[in-house]
Design an enzyme around this catalytic site. Sequence first.
Site, mmCIF file in Angstrom:
data_model
loop_
_atom_site.group_PDB
_atom_site.id
_atom_site.type_symbol
_atom_site.label_atom_id
_atom_site.label_comp_id
_atom_site.label_asym_id
_atom_site.label_seq_id
_atom_site.Cartn_x
_atom_site.Cartn_y
_atom_site.Cartn_z
ATOM 1 N N CYS A 332 68.282 11.966 -12.201
ATOM 2 C CA CYS A 332 68.494 11.432 -13.598
ATOM 3 C C CYS A 332 68.751 12.378 -14.909
ATOM 4 O O CYS A 332 69.606 13.230 -14.584
ATOM 5 C CB CYS A 332 67.321 10.232 -13.640
ATOM 6 S SG CYS A 332 67.780 9.345 -15.305
ATOM 7 N N LEU A 333 67.995 12.220 -15.938
ATOM 8 C CA LEU A 333 68.052 13.367 -16.790
ATOM 9 C C LEU A 333 67.567 14.699 -16.360
ATOM 10 O O LEU A 333 68.249 15.643 -16.904
ATOM 11 C CB LEU A 333 67.264 12.752 -18.144
ATOM 12 C CG LEU A 333 67.517 11.512 -18.669
ATOM 13 C CD1 LEU A 333 66.848 11.400 -19.863
ATOM 14 C CD2 LEU A 333 69.065 11.375 -19.156
#
Length: 600
Positions: A332-333
Amino acid sequence: MQNQPARPAQAKAPAPVKAPPRAEAGADASPYAGIDRKLRGAFARATGGVSPFGIAETWAAWTNHLARAPGRQLELAAHARDSALQLMDFAARSGLGQAPEAPFAPKPFDHRFADAGWAEPPFRLWQQGFLAVQDWWDQATAGIPGLSRHEAERARFLARQTLDTVSPSNFAWMNPEILAETARTGGRNLVEGAAQAAEDMREALHPGAMPRPAGCEPGKDIACTKGEVVYRNDIFELLQYAPQTPGVHSEPVLIVPAWIMKYYILDLSPHNSLINYLVGQGFTVFAISWCNPSAEQKDLSLEDYRLRGVMTALEAVGAIMPGRRIHACGYCLGGTMLAIAAATMARDNDDRLASVTLMAAQVDFSEAGELMLFLDESQIAFLEDLMWEQGYLDRQQMAGAFASIRAEDLIYTRAVRRYCLGRDEMPTDIGVWNADTTRMPARMHSEYLRSLFLENRLSAGRFAVEGRVIALKDITVPMFVIGTETDHIAPWKSVYKTRLFTDGDLTFVLTSGGHNGGIVSEPGHLHRHYRISHRPAGALYVDPDSWLAGTPPRQGSWWPDWSGWLAAKSSGRSDPPAFGAPDRGYPPLEPAPGRHIHQR
């Protein structure tokens, strides 16, 4: 918090980055700016961080463009007429005892009308009436001449949010499932639902006060893969996991999770823990466990997370296993941050990486899914005012934004189940993790939203690290990129764009499931499939639709393919390393999962 041990020169950690205060523009630079920001922050708290100005702009744009399109107005009027005639025909035929086919159907992710009672009168008429209105608004917010795609999608989203509040499934006297359950239990379901509503209210008012469900305790039942904390600073702890095989692959794996979540989505129960699986396959695994920042950490920046997070972790792994290149994996991030770090390392001729794996991670945000509907200048300024006062974006404010994307299921269906049917949710490992959200430091979150989401600097070649622009195409180490089919946070076609902005050896996987379920897809998980293909360095680009059409699905989990890919990129086997490296300043500090995981 335990102090860091002293280090010799060759293992010295980078000096902490002290980011300068962000310069305020315009009136915010005046001595009176604090007054305005306090008022705006209070207003933002009252609205839950949602900018009413952005909403007003959207409706004004939709109304003005529709007003000057009389042909489109006539088309929508005709659509409403046709829908009304369909409903009248459906009602008449139902009244005559026939079983006509329903003219309108719920969306695939909408489970509010799954109960069989909705097929009986009068409930099916209420359901069809609601779905007809929903269908009309879908039409009314599409194809308006002059209205931008973003504004049209945002208007559709706002219309859907408004309609969801008046769905017949929300009202006990209109919901056949609630009426049947109330009759069956003599109203006990409503009493139990009221108790659960009070419990949820207590948790909302006092986050972290409620104990975790039995059998789901981090460090004991979940996040329980054996290991040690071998490094700690104010931003993260570095976990090193105990070997489970006589020999291990020579190159270690470093996992960089998103700072928007606790790391143990990748270390749930032993049977579905990706970390436990990797260790069982003979890999030495390290994982970053980010802190849950407080108001005192409001000035942490993106550069802090890169330099004092990812780069410091790489340095520690290199000291514990010297002379080894590292397989880096970002989720994800965390994957976005890893891509930034890898491009910076490539620019600076830093060759410590053996490969890069990106899981449901975006490097381009031009098609970043429904989260983009929340983001414009007005909305980000509103969030900045909110964070300026409290020092961070709170977990409830962030969780609400994610839940609203699928409000039909994540808000209203859940509320009906808990508060009207009185059904308590069975605790699950992923449910406990999902409720264990984190806060976002004010400065870092503002920089991330502006530079990546709003301005899309990374793929546009305008993202600078240490004053110099980086380029994703400079990454030459092999890459393994995973997208998930039903991801509404990082849509797979957005994740796929990594193929567009890089030129090196790349393997792309598209797996069934969503942002979390597609990644937590262990071998043996039923009804799982994936598609996989390899692009050699320098190959021509293939668009996502053509790739999908030409890549057949395979049944099962993608985990063994990734494990085999990592093994193929490794240089052989060696003896397992010891925990930490005390002689280099990295002694074991305490058993995994450490302290940061318990911050609430």
